[in-house]
Design a protein around this motif. Structure first.
Motif, short mmCIF file in Angstrom:
data_model
loop_
_atom_site.label_atom_id
_atom_site.label_comp_id
_atom_site.label_asym_id
_atom_site.label_seq_id
_atom_site.Cartn_x
_atom_site.Cartn_y
_atom_site.Cartn_z
N ASP A 139 0.70 -1.13 0.00
CA ASP A 139 0.00 -0.03 -0.01
C ASP A 139 0.78 1.36 0.12
OD1 ASP A 139 -2.34 -1.29 -0.17
OD2 ASP A 139 -2.74 -1.38 1.91
N THR A 143 -0.49 3.15 -3.47
CA THR A 143 -1.76 3.81 -3.13
C THR A 143 -1.26 5.44 -2.90
OG1 THR A 143 -1.51 3.50 -0.73
CG2 THR A 143 -2.80 1.92 -2.20
N GLU A 147 -5.85 7.71 -0.55
CA GLU A 147 -6.09 6.21 -0.45
C GLU A 147 -5.88 5.50 0.98
OE1 GLU A 147 -6.35 5.31 -5.33
OE2 GLU A 147 -4.35 5.20 -4.22
N ASN A 150 -7.85 6.57 3.79
CA ASN A 150 -9.27 5.86 3.59
C ASN A 150 -9.09 4.48 4.02
OD1 ASN A 150 -10.67 8.03 2.72
ND2 ASN A 150 -10.28 7.77 0.54
#
Length: 191
Positions: A139, A143, A147, A150
Motif C-alpha cells: 500500500d 496507493t 487512499e 481511507n
C-alpha cells in the motif's frame, strides 16, 4: 467482545482464552510502554480495552515513526522478537488508558508446543502478521496518501478521534499538512 476501532478478521478465541487463563491483567496509562525499542521483547498481550501504537525512531534524525496499531480485540506484540527475547524493534505505547491480558514469550512457546492445534495457531499468527505487513508495504508503494487514509479509516473506524494529526501522518508516511488537506477535501467532498 466489542471491537471499538478495528475490523479484525482473525479468530483469536484460543489466544484470548490462553491469555485469560495463564496471563496477568495489566493496565497501562496513556503513553506508558508495553515494550521499549532496543530492550528484549518479553510480552504477548491481548488488548481488552484501549489501543497501542508501535513507534520507532529515525536513524539519523531520531524522529518518531508510527509503524502499526493494535486495538481492543487484537493481540499486541513485537512478533517474533518476543518468542526469543530478542531486542524489540519498536516501542509499543498505550494511546489511551488501556488494559491487556499478557503472557511471557516462554509461556507462549510452551503453549505452542502443547499440540498440533496450537502449533497450527502459531503458524496462523505468523502468516497473519506477515500478511498485514506485506499489505502495508504494498500500500505504501501503490496507493496515494488519500487512499491510505481511507484504508486506515476503514480498518479502524473511530481512530481519528484518538490520534493526533502527526500520528496519523507518521503512520501514513506523509506530513501533517497532507492529512489536513485530505480531511478538508473529504469534508467538502472534493474528489
Amino acid at each position: 467482545m466489542e471491537q471499538k476501532f478495528s475490523n479484525n478478521s482473525l479468530d483469536l478465541q484460543m489466544l484470548r482464552e490462553f491469555c485469560k487463563r495463564e496471563g496477568e491483567a495489566v493496565t497501562y496509562r496513556k503513553d506508558e510502554q508495553l515494550e521499549r525499542e532496543g530492550d528484549p521483547a518479553q510480552w504477548f498481550a491481548f488488548v481488552t480495552e484501549g489501543c497501542f501504537k508501535y513507534v520507532t525512531h529515525g536513524v539519523s534524525d531520531d524522529r518518531e515513526h508510527i509503524t502499526w496499531f493494535s486495538f481492543e480485540g487484537e493481540f499486541v506484540v513485537d512478533y517474533p522478537a518476543y518468542l526469543y527475547a530478542r531486542p524489540a524493534r519498536t516501542s509499543i505505547v498505550a494511546m489511551m488508558p488501556s488494559r491487556v491480558l499478557r503472557v511471557t514469550g516462554e509461556q507462549m512457546k510452551q503453549y505452542f508446543s502443547q499440540s498440533i492445534e496450537t502449533m497450527e495457531l502459531r503458524a496462523v499468527i505468523a502468516e497473519h502478521v506477515l500478511s498485514q505487513f506485506h499489505s502495508r508495504y504494498i500500500d505504501l508503494h501503490r496507493t496515494t496518501a488519500r487512499e491510505r487514509y481511507n484504508l486506515l479509516m476503514q480498518r479502524c473506524p473511530g481512530i481519528a478521534e484518538h490520534l493526533d494529526l502527526q500520528d496519523i501522518a507518521s503512520f501514513l508516511n506523509v506530513t501533517p499538512k497532507t492529512i489536513s488537506k485530505i480531511r478538508k477535501e473529504i469534508t467538502f467532498r472534493k474528489d
